[in-house]
Design a protein around this motif. Structure first.
Motif, PDB file in Angstrom:
ATOM      1  N   CYS A 230       0.854  -1.190   0.000  1.00 20.35           N
ATOM      2  CA  CYS A 230       0.000   0.000   0.000  1.00 20.35           C
ATOM      3  C   CYS A 230       0.892   1.243   0.000  1.00 20.35           C
ATOM      4  O   CYS A 230       1.834   1.328   0.793  1.00 20.35           O
ATOM      5  N   VAL A 232       0.433   4.013   1.202  1.00 16.25           N
ATOM      6  CA  VAL A 232       0.329   4.789   2.442  1.00 16.25           C
ATOM      7  C   VAL A 232       1.000   4.066   3.610  1.00 16.25           C
ATOM      8  O   VAL A 232       1.793   4.651   4.349  1.00 16.25           O
ATOM      9  N   CYS A 233       0.688   2.758   3.795  1.00 11.62           N
ATOM     10  CA  CYS A 233       1.153   2.069   5.012  1.00 11.62           C
ATOM     11  C   CYS A 233       2.044   0.856   4.747  1.00 11.62           C
ATOM     12  O   CYS A 233       2.587   0.283   5.685  1.00 11.62           O
ATOM     13  N   CYS A 252      -6.793  -1.856   0.715  1.00 14.61           N
ATOM     14  CA  CYS A 252      -5.755  -2.018   1.750  1.00 14.61           C
ATOM     15  C   CYS A 252      -6.482  -2.393   3.047  1.00 14.61           C
ATOM     16  O   CYS A 252      -7.304  -1.622   3.537  1.00 14.61           O
ATOM     17  N   CYS A 255      -5.702   0.455   5.782  1.00 11.13           N
ATOM     18  CA  CYS A 255      -6.162   1.846   5.573  1.00 11.13           C
ATOM     19  C   CYS A 255      -7.676   1.956   5.396  1.00 11.13           C
ATOM     20  O   CYS A 255      -8.258   2.981   5.692  1.00 11.13           O
TER      21      CYS A 255
HETATM   22 ZN   LIG Z   1      -2.621   0.974   3.649  1.00 13.75          ZN
END
Ligand SMILES: [Zn+2]
Length: 257
Positions: A230, A232-233, A252, A255
């Motif tokens: 992902c 973002v994370c 995800c 998220c």
């Molecule tokens: Zn994520």
């Protein structure tokens, strides 16, 4: 796969090349020709519009509605240029001055008075972020009418936010941090507003990128990226086919709640 921004880009491109030209010849292979095609001869190509994935070309008081679905394509040929596809696949063929506008394989070619088509399209589709009459408040209301449905399913419904296809709905829900299986009734007002705002932003961004000849792939964060981290994370992106339409769905697990 033609999503709303692609349909609008194609319509814009055709009009920017052929707008103002005069119909010299026209033929159509469609059961939805509701006027005598000969009435279009001598008419000027005066405008275009889109309603979600529907394209509307306007020739004075007449209109042609196209829906390309998966396989429809639009080609413009210059004078004397040879057709590049099988003529048996032609659904619409218009000579505009010296150019030829040929539509292949489109499942919908509807020809009628422009106002009739416009009236019908307005009833048929929901709010479209690419149109001047886009109303985000109404888009929120249209989502909220589907209390018992999954948000991932609702975003594919063209009567809600018109022009969102499968790639866009995955990208919208990722950015909104909402799991596609969440029911609309489980979302709060801020969630729904975020979905509507992101839809507007992303559809407009796609349209602008296409007009500049840039790739939309730079905006794809999770679609087609099963198992990849992902952005973002870092958690691996998961994939499944969402019921009831079995559409390809990516999310995800960390998220999106
Ligand atoms: Zn994520």
């Amino acid at each position: 796969m033609t999503e709303g921004p692609t349909a609008r880009y194609k319509a814009w491109l055709v009009y920017s090349k052929l707008g103002g030209k005069i119909v010299k010849r026209i033929s159509a292979k469609s059961r939805r020709v509701n006027i005598d095609l000969q009435e279009l001869l001598g008419k000027k190509f005066t405008g275009f519009d889109t309603y979600g994935k529907n394209i509307l070309f306007i020739f004075e008081r007449y209109g042609i509605r196209l829906h390309l679905m998966m396989y429809g394509t639009i080609h413009i040929y210059g004078e004397g240029e040879e057709l590049r596809k099988d003529p048996k696949l032609i659904k619409l063929d218009i000579t505009l001055d010296t150019h030829r506008l040929v539509v292949y394989n489109a499942p919908i070619v509807e020809i009628d008075y422009a106002y009739t088509l416009t009236r019908r399209l307005k009833k048929m589709v929901g709010e479209d972020p690419l149109r001047d009459d886009w109303d985000p408040e109404r888009a929120m209301k249209l989502i909220l009418r589907n209390q018992d449905k999954k948000i991932g399913e609702v975003l594919l419904d063209q009567r809600v936010i018109a022009g969102v296809g499968n790639i866009l709905r995955n990208e919208i829900l990722f950015r909104a941090r909402i799991h596609p299986d969440r029911l609309v009734r489980e979302l709060n007002k801020e969630d729904v507003k975020r979905i509507v705002d992101i839809s507007e932003k992303l559809l407009r961004e796609w349209f602008e990128l296409k007009k500049r000849g840039e790739k939309i792939s730079q905006t794809i964060l999770i679609y087609g990226k099963s198992g990849k981290p992902c952005p973002v994370c870092g958690t691996p992106i998961r994939f499944y086919r969402q019921k009831p339409h079995n559409r390809r769905t990516y999310f995800c697990p960390k998220c999106q709640k």
